[in-house]
Design a protein around this motif. Structure first.
Motif, PDB file in Angstrom:
ATOM      1  N   MET A 135      -6.501 -36.238   7.718  1.00  0.00           N
ATOM      2  CA  MET A 135      -6.724 -35.776   6.350  1.00  0.00           C
ATOM      3  C   MET A 135      -7.741 -36.659   5.626  1.00  0.00           C
ATOM      4  O   MET A 135      -8.608 -36.160   4.905  1.00  0.00           O
ATOM      5  CB  MET A 135      -5.394 -35.717   5.599  1.00  0.00           C
ATOM      6  N   HIS A 136      -7.644 -37.964   5.821  1.00  0.00           N
ATOM      7  CA  HIS A 136      -8.606 -38.884   5.212  1.00  0.00           C
ATOM      8  C   HIS A 136     -10.026 -38.553   5.691  1.00  0.00           C
ATOM      9  O   HIS A 136     -10.968 -38.502   4.889  1.00  0.00           O
ATOM     10  CB  HIS A 136      -8.240 -40.326   5.561  1.00  0.00           C
ATOM     11  N   ASN A 137     -10.164 -38.317   6.986  1.00  0.00           N
ATOM     12  CA  ASN A 137     -11.484 -37.970   7.528  1.00  0.00           C
ATOM     13  C   ASN A 137     -11.977 -36.642   6.972  1.00  0.00           C
ATOM     14  O   ASN A 137     -13.176 -36.480   6.694  1.00  0.00           O
ATOM     15  CB  ASN A 137     -11.442 -37.955   9.052  1.00  0.00           C
ATOM     16  N   LEU A 138     -11.063 -35.690   6.797  1.00  0.00           N
ATOM     17  CA  LEU A 138     -11.448 -34.413   6.179  1.00  0.00           C
ATOM     18  C   LEU A 138     -11.928 -34.637   4.743  1.00  0.00           C
ATOM     19  O   LEU A 138     -12.913 -34.025   4.319  1.00  0.00           O
ATOM     20  CB  LEU A 138     -10.263 -33.443   6.170  1.00  0.00           C
ATOM     21  N   ALA A 139     -11.246 -35.501   4.008  1.00  0.00           N
ATOM     22  CA  ALA A 139     -11.659 -35.793   2.633  1.00  0.00           C
ATOM     23  C   ALA A 139     -13.074 -36.361   2.613  1.00  0.00           C
ATOM     24  O   ALA A 139     -13.882 -35.994   1.744  1.00  0.00           O
ATOM     25  CB  ALA A 139     -10.666 -36.760   1.985  1.00  0.00           C
ATOM     26  N   ILE A 140     -13.388 -37.232   3.551  1.00  0.00           N
ATOM     27  CA  ILE A 140     -14.745 -37.792   3.638  1.00  0.00           C
ATOM     28  C   ILE A 140     -15.761 -36.677   3.867  1.00  0.00           C
ATOM     29  O   ILE A 140     -16.814 -36.627   3.218  1.00  0.00           O
ATOM     30  CB  ILE A 140     -14.831 -38.854   4.762  1.00  0.00           C
ATOM     31  N   VAL A 141     -15.436 -35.769   4.784  1.00  0.00           N
ATOM     32  CA  VAL A 141     -16.346 -34.660   5.080  1.00  0.00           C
ATOM     33  C   VAL A 141     -16.563 -33.798   3.835  1.00  0.00           C
ATOM     34  O   VAL A 141     -17.696 -33.446   3.496  1.00  0.00           O
ATOM     35  CB  VAL A 141     -15.814 -33.807   6.258  1.00  0.00           C
ATOM     36  N   TYR A 142     -15.473 -33.469   3.138  1.00  0.00           N
ATOM     37  CA  TYR A 142     -15.616 -32.641   1.936  1.00  0.00           C
ATOM     38  C   TYR A 142     -16.413 -33.371   0.859  1.00  0.00           C
ATOM     39  O   TYR A 142     -17.208 -32.750   0.146  1.00  0.00           O
ATOM     40  CB  TYR A 142     -14.247 -32.204   1.414  1.00  0.00           C
ATOM     41  N   PHE A 143     -16.229 -34.665   0.762  1.00  0.00           N
ATOM     42  CA  PHE A 143     -17.010 -35.452  -0.185  1.00  0.00           C
ATOM     43  C   PHE A 143     -18.503 -35.370   0.169  1.00  0.00           C
ATOM     44  O   PHE A 143     -19.347 -35.151  -0.692  1.00  0.00           O
ATOM     45  CB  PHE A 143     -16.530 -36.903  -0.201  1.00  0.00           C
ATOM     46  N   LYS A 144     -18.815 -35.532   1.430  1.00  0.00           N
ATOM     47  CA  LYS A 144     -20.214 -35.480   1.867  1.00  0.00           C
ATOM     48  C   LYS A 144     -20.813 -34.092   1.675  1.00  0.00           C
ATOM     49  O   LYS A 144     -22.018 -33.957   1.478  1.00  0.00           O
ATOM     50  CB  LYS A 144     -20.333 -35.940   3.310  1.00  0.00           C
ATOM     51  N   LYS A 145     -19.946 -33.061   1.747  1.00  0.00           N
ATOM     52  CA  LYS A 145     -20.391 -31.682   1.521  1.00  0.00           C
ATOM     53  C   LYS A 145     -20.440 -31.357   0.022  1.00  0.00           C
ATOM     54  O   LYS A 145     -20.722 -30.231  -0.355  1.00  0.00           O
ATOM     55  CB  LYS A 145     -19.450 -30.702   2.231  1.00  0.00           C
ATOM     56  N   LYS A 146     -20.143 -32.364  -0.805  1.00  0.00           N
ATOM     57  CA  LYS A 146     -20.131 -32.235  -2.258  1.00  0.00           C
ATOM     58  C   LYS A 146     -19.041 -31.281  -2.753  1.00  0.00           C
ATOM     59  O   LYS A 146     -19.142 -30.687  -3.812  1.00  0.00           O
ATOM     60  CB  LYS A 146     -21.508 -31.845  -2.802  1.00  0.00           C
ATOM     61  N   GLU A 147     -17.974 -31.179  -1.974  1.00  0.00           N
ATOM     62  CA  GLU A 147     -16.787 -30.415  -2.377  1.00  0.00           C
ATOM     63  C   GLU A 147     -15.777 -31.434  -2.918  1.00  0.00           C
ATOM     64  O   GLU A 147     -14.763 -31.735  -2.304  1.00  0.00           O
ATOM     65  CB  GLU A 147     -16.221 -29.642  -1.180  1.00  0.00           C
ATOM     66  N   PHE A 148     -16.107 -31.949  -4.106  1.00  0.00           N
ATOM     67  CA  PHE A 148     -15.395 -33.106  -4.647  1.00  0.00           C
ATOM     68  C   PHE A 148     -13.930 -32.828  -4.960  1.00  0.00           C
ATOM     69  O   PHE A 148     -13.073 -33.659  -4.682  1.00  0.00           O
ATOM     70  CB  PHE A 148     -16.127 -33.639  -5.883  1.00  0.00           C
ATOM     71  N   LYS A 149     -13.632 -31.682  -5.533  1.00  0.00           N
ATOM     72  CA  LYS A 149     -12.229 -31.376  -5.851  1.00  0.00           C
ATOM     73  C   LYS A 149     -11.400 -31.289  -4.573  1.00  0.00           C
ATOM     74  O   LYS A 149     -10.294 -31.836  -4.503  1.00  0.00           O
ATOM     75  CB  LYS A 149     -12.121 -30.081  -6.648  1.00  0.00           C
ATOM     76  N   ARG A 150     -11.943 -30.648  -3.582  1.00  0.00           N
ATOM     77  CA  ARG A 150     -11.234 -30.530  -2.294  1.00  0.00           C
ATOM     78  C   ARG A 150     -11.014 -31.913  -1.674  1.00  0.00           C
ATOM     79  O   ARG A 150      -9.940 -32.212  -1.171  1.00  0.00           O
ATOM     80  CB  ARG A 150     -12.060 -29.640  -1.373  1.00  0.00           C
ATOM     81  N   ALA A 151     -12.045 -32.743  -1.713  1.00  0.00           N
ATOM     82  CA  ALA A 151     -11.927 -34.108  -1.183  1.00  0.00           C
ATOM     83  C   ALA A 151     -10.852 -34.876  -1.939  1.00  0.00           C
ATOM     84  O   ALA A 151     -10.005 -35.540  -1.327  1.00  0.00           O
ATOM     85  CB  ALA A 151     -13.269 -34.833  -1.286  1.00  0.00           C
ATOM     86  N   HIS A 152     -10.866 -34.758  -3.263  1.00  0.00           N
ATOM     87  CA  HIS A 152      -9.878 -35.471  -4.078  1.00  0.00           C
ATOM     88  C   HIS A 152      -8.466 -34.977  -3.796  1.00  0.00           C
ATOM     89  O   HIS A 152      -7.535 -35.776  -3.665  1.00  0.00           O
ATOM     90  CB  HIS A 152     -10.216 -35.316  -5.568  1.00  0.00           C
ATOM     91  N   ASP A 153      -8.287 -33.666  -3.702  1.00  0.00           N
ATOM     92  CA  ASP A 153      -6.953 -33.103  -3.461  1.00  0.00           C
ATOM     93  C   ASP A 153      -6.383 -33.573  -2.122  1.00  0.00           C
ATOM     94  O   ASP A 153      -5.202 -33.925  -2.028  1.00  0.00           O
ATOM     95  CB  ASP A 153      -6.987 -31.573  -3.505  1.00  0.00           C
ATOM     96  N   ILE A 154      -7.219 -33.606  -1.110  1.00  0.00           N
ATOM     97  CA  ILE A 154      -6.747 -34.057   0.214  1.00  0.00           C
ATOM     98  C   ILE A 154      -6.473 -35.553   0.188  1.00  0.00           C
ATOM     99  O   ILE A 154      -5.458 -36.020   0.710  1.00  0.00           O
ATOM    100  CB  ILE A 154      -7.755 -33.678   1.309  1.00  0.00           C
ATOM    101  N   GLN A 155      -7.357 -36.307  -0.446  1.00  0.00           N
ATOM    102  CA  GLN A 155      -7.143 -37.751  -0.511  1.00  0.00           C
ATOM    103  C   GLN A 155      -5.886 -38.070  -1.320  1.00  0.00           C
ATOM    104  O   GLN A 155      -5.200 -39.048  -1.038  1.00  0.00           O
ATOM    105  CB  GLN A 155      -8.365 -38.461  -1.098  1.00  0.00           C
ATOM    106  N   ASN A 156      -5.553 -37.239  -2.296  1.00  0.00           N
ATOM    107  CA  ASN A 156      -4.296 -37.367  -3.040  1.00  0.00           C
ATOM    108  C   ASN A 156      -3.110 -37.346  -2.077  1.00  0.00           C
ATOM    109  O   ASN A 156      -2.192 -38.156  -2.191  1.00  0.00           O
ATOM    110  CB  ASN A 156      -4.148 -36.182  -4.004  1.00  0.00           C
ATOM    111  N   LEU A 157      -3.132 -36.390  -1.158  1.00  0.00           N
ATOM    112  CA  LEU A 157      -2.052 -36.272  -0.175  1.00  0.00           C
ATOM    113  C   LEU A 157      -1.985 -37.515   0.712  1.00  0.00           C
ATOM    114  O   LEU A 157      -0.898 -37.963   1.083  1.00  0.00           O
ATOM    115  CB  LEU A 157      -2.238 -35.021   0.678  1.00  0.00           C
ATOM    116  N   VAL A 158      -3.143 -38.061   1.040  1.00  0.00           N
ATOM    117  CA  VAL A 158      -3.190 -39.281   1.853  1.00  0.00           C
ATOM    118  C   VAL A 158      -2.557 -40.432   1.085  1.00  0.00           C
ATOM    119  O   VAL A 158      -1.686 -41.149   1.617  1.00  0.00           O
ATOM    120  CB  VAL A 158      -4.641 -39.635   2.266  1.00  0.00           C
ATOM    121  N   VAL A 159      -2.946 -40.608  -0.155  1.00  0.00           N
ATOM    122  CA  VAL A 159      -2.405 -41.708  -0.970  1.00  0.00           C
ATOM    123  C   VAL A 159      -0.891 -41.580  -1.092  1.00  0.00           C
ATOM    124  O   VAL A 159      -0.156 -42.550  -0.896  1.00  0.00           O
ATOM    125  CB  VAL A 159      -3.068 -41.750  -2.368  1.00  0.00           C
ATOM    126  N   TYR A 160      -0.420 -40.379  -1.382  1.00  0.00           N
ATOM    127  CA  TYR A 160       1.024 -40.192  -1.551  1.00  0.00           C
ATOM    128  C   TYR A 160       1.776 -40.283  -0.230  1.00  0.00           C
ATOM    129  O   TYR A 160       2.988 -40.488  -0.228  1.00  0.00           O
ATOM    130  CB  TYR A 160       1.316 -38.884  -2.277  1.00  0.00           C
TER     131      TYR A 160
END
Length: 181
Positions: A135-160
């Motif tokens: 999931m963390h790696n997916l968040a990085i990919v979405y961030f690089k694709k400029k899909e910031f909300k998606r990256a943040h939502d997935i990284q939220n799940l990682v943090v929790y």
């Protein structure tokens, strides 16, 4: 009492693998790659595909660390070809290879392929930490694709998903806040 020549050969091959692993720990990647390659050939000669795949996986990771993304992809695909997706004892190696292939694809800026590979890695998760890694790696990919909300939502799940005493908790938290902007 006669000794089994295959058993002796297996001990030699296992010794090569152990030497290669030691070289990795010592930062001697070229020596490790060479020893893993010799061990892989020995395991293949003994028709031990899972240990051959283990060697190829280690070799692919070494190649990725050294920046040989295309070589790493080729080696990782060779490892996957020796494994079976329906056999649970192959899951760890399948997971490691799909993560490594995704990392290489991310490095090559092939974000759509990286996304597919990280999603594929989820099929072979056996522990929560592996799921969080994917999931963390997916968040990085979405961030690089400029899909910031998606990256943040997935990284939220990682943090929790991480306890505050986990060594990666604060790194994940920093990434989470970075994805807000």
């Amino acid at each position: 009492k006669e000794s089994n020549p295959n058993l002796i050969e297996k001990k030699k091959i296992d010794s090569l693998y152990q030497k290669a692993a030691k070289h990795v720990n010592e930062g001697k990647d070229e020596k490790a790659f060479y020893e893993f390659n010799l061990a892989k050939d020995g395991y293949l000669n003994n028709k031990d595909s899972i240990w051959a795949a283990r060697c190829l996986t280690e070799m692919a990771i070494i190649q990725e660390y050294s920046g040989d993304n295309l070589g790493s992809i080729e080696t990782g695909i060779a490892a996957i070809k020796l494994l079976h997706e329906n056999e649970k004892d192959h899951y760890e190696l399948l997971f490691d290879n799909y993560i490594n292939l995704g990392t290489n694809s991310t490095s090559l800026k092939n974000y759509n392929e990286a996304e597919k590979l990280y999603l594929k890695s989820l099929a072979f998760v056996q522990e929560d930490i592996q799921r969080l890694r994917s999931m963390h790696n997916l968040a990085i990919v979405y961030f690089k694709k400029k899909e910031f909300k998606r990256a943040h939502d997935i990284q939220n799940l990682v943090v929790y998903g991480l306890s505050k005493d986990n060594e990666n908790y604060y790194k994940a938290l920093i990434n989470q806040s970075r994805y807000l902007w």
